[in-house]
Scaffold this motif. Sequence first.
Motif, mmCIF file in Angstrom:
data_model
loop_
_atom_site.group_PDB
_atom_site.id
_atom_site.type_symbol
_atom_site.label_atom_id
_atom_site.label_comp_id
_atom_site.label_asym_id
_atom_site.label_seq_id
_atom_site.Cartn_x
_atom_site.Cartn_y
_atom_site.Cartn_z
ATOM 1 N N VAL A 165 20.783 45.774 62.814
ATOM 2 C CA VAL A 165 21.048 47.190 62.599
ATOM 3 C C VAL A 165 20.307 48.031 63.638
ATOM 4 O O VAL A 165 19.072 48.033 63.683
ATOM 5 N N HIS A 166 21.082 48.740 64.451
ATOM 6 C CA HIS A 166 20.521 49.758 65.337
ATOM 7 C C HIS A 166 20.245 50.976 64.467
ATOM 8 O O HIS A 166 21.166 51.559 63.895
ATOM 9 N N ALA A 167 18.990 51.360 64.368
ATOM 10 C CA ALA A 167 18.552 52.327 63.364
ATOM 11 C C ALA A 167 18.852 53.770 63.753
ATOM 12 O O ALA A 167 18.033 54.680 63.562
ATOM 13 N N ARG A 168 20.039 54.002 64.277
ATOM 14 C CA ARG A 168 20.523 55.349 64.584
ATOM 15 C C ARG A 168 21.981 55.452 64.160
ATOM 16 O O ARG A 168 22.705 54.465 64.173
ATOM 17 N N LYS A 169 22.390 56.658 63.858
ATOM 18 C CA LYS A 169 23.812 56.929 63.776
ATOM 19 C C LYS A 169 24.420 56.886 65.174
ATOM 20 O O LYS A 169 23.721 57.027 66.182
ATOM 21 N N ALA A 170 25.723 56.713 65.243
ATOM 22 C CA ALA A 170 26.477 56.929 66.484
ATOM 23 C C ALA A 170 27.385 58.136 66.254
ATOM 24 O O ALA A 170 28.141 58.162 65.272
ATOM 25 N N TRP A 171 27.262 59.118 67.118
ATOM 26 C CA TRP A 171 28.128 60.291 67.033
ATOM 27 C C TRP A 171 29.269 60.098 68.025
ATOM 28 O O TRP A 171 29.115 60.283 69.222
ATOM 29 N N LEU A 172 30.415 59.675 67.496
ATOM 30 C CA LEU A 172 31.567 59.394 68.353
ATOM 31 C C LEU A 172 32.232 60.676 68.836
ATOM 32 O O LEU A 172 32.932 60.679 69.843
ATOM 33 N N ASN A 173 32.005 61.748 68.098
ATOM 34 C CA ASN A 173 32.553 63.052 68.487
ATOM 35 C C ASN A 173 31.394 63.971 68.856
ATOM 36 O O ASN A 173 30.635 64.400 67.985
ATOM 37 N N GLY A 174 31.235 64.193 70.150
ATOM 38 C CA GLY A 174 30.231 65.160 70.586
ATOM 39 C C GLY A 174 29.120 64.617 71.457
ATOM 40 O O GLY A 174 28.466 65.387 72.155
#
Length: 331
Positions: A165-174
Motif C-alpha cells: 500500500v502506497h500510503a497516499r491517495k492518487a488524484w487522477l483529476n487535477g
Amino acid sequence: MNSLGRKFAVAPMMDWTDRHCRVFHRQLTRRALLYTEMLTTGAIIHGDRERLLGFDACENPVALQLGGSDPSELAQAARIGEAFGYDEINLNVGCPSDRVKDGRFGACLMAEPELVARCVDAMKRAVAVPVTVKCRIGIDDQDPEVALDTLARAVVAAGCDALIVHARKAWLNGLSPKENRDIPPLDYERVYRLKRAMPDVPVIINGGIPGIDEAKAHLEHVDGVMLGRAAYQEPWRLLSVDSDIFGETAPHATMQDALEAMMPYIEAQLARGTRLHAITRHFVGAFHAVPGARAFRRHLAEQGVKPGAGLDVLRDAIARVGVRAPAEAAA
C-alpha cells in the motif's frame, strides 16, 4: 510472511528499475525483494519477451509487476512471467499516469474492486508463485477508510498473497503523475489500521520513506517496507539493509566493492551491444557526501554516453572518489 522475505523491497519504478538497475541493487543487498518496472499485458503477450522479461539469475528474488485489467490477459502474462523465473506476480493498482488511466489499469482500478478481485483470481489459478497487489489508499473523492478496506477484502478473498500500500491517495483529476508522488498527504496510520484489521494478511507499506531507520520504525506496525525513490536516488542506503533489517552481512562492504563486482556483468552486456550509459545511469547517486562524488557523476555523465564507452570510463570515475569507507558512513 513467506519465504520471499517481503520485510524489505525496492519499489517498481517506471524507467528506473530495469534489469541493469536490479543487478546493481543486488550487489548492495542479497535480501531485498526487487521488482521490475510495470509491464503491460499487451507488451508481454505480443512484444519481445526476452527484451522485456529477460533477467540475470543473480537478481532473484525478483517480482514481475503487471499492468492490465483483463483477467484472461493477466493470467496469460502471469504464466509467461512465471515461466521466465519470476518469484512473484504483482498487479499494479496504484500508478496514476494518464496513459495508465486511459488503458483502464493502475490507480483507476481502485474504483473497481470486484474487477481487481477477478484479475487476482485469474492469476492465482494460472500460476503457482505468489500473486500480490500494489495499490493506493484511495483515489480522488473516495473515503480511504472505505476504499482501501473494500479493495483489500475483495482481493484477499480472491487469493491475494500480500498487499503493498502506497500510503497516499492518487488524484487522477487535477494532479500530474509527478505531483501524485508528493502532493497528496501521506497517511501511514491508515495502512497501520489496515494491518490491524487484517492481521493474517501480509501488509507492506510504501510511500515517502526516506531511509532504513524509518523503515525499521514502520516494521513495528506492518510486515514489510518498500522503498522507492530513496533507494534509487541514493542507492548507498541499500548497503545497510541486510545488516540493519535482516541481521546479516551485506554482499559488499563498500560501494566501490559493489561497483567492482558489477564489472563482469557490464563487460558481458557491452559485448552484447548494450551502451555503457544504459547501465551506469543507475550509479549517479552511488556516493553521498563523499569527496569526489561530484567528479564521479560528471565523468560518467560526460564520458559514459559516448559511443564505444567501456569499463575504463567507470574505473576512471571510481578513481575520482577519494574515500573507501563504507558508503553508509557518509549519511
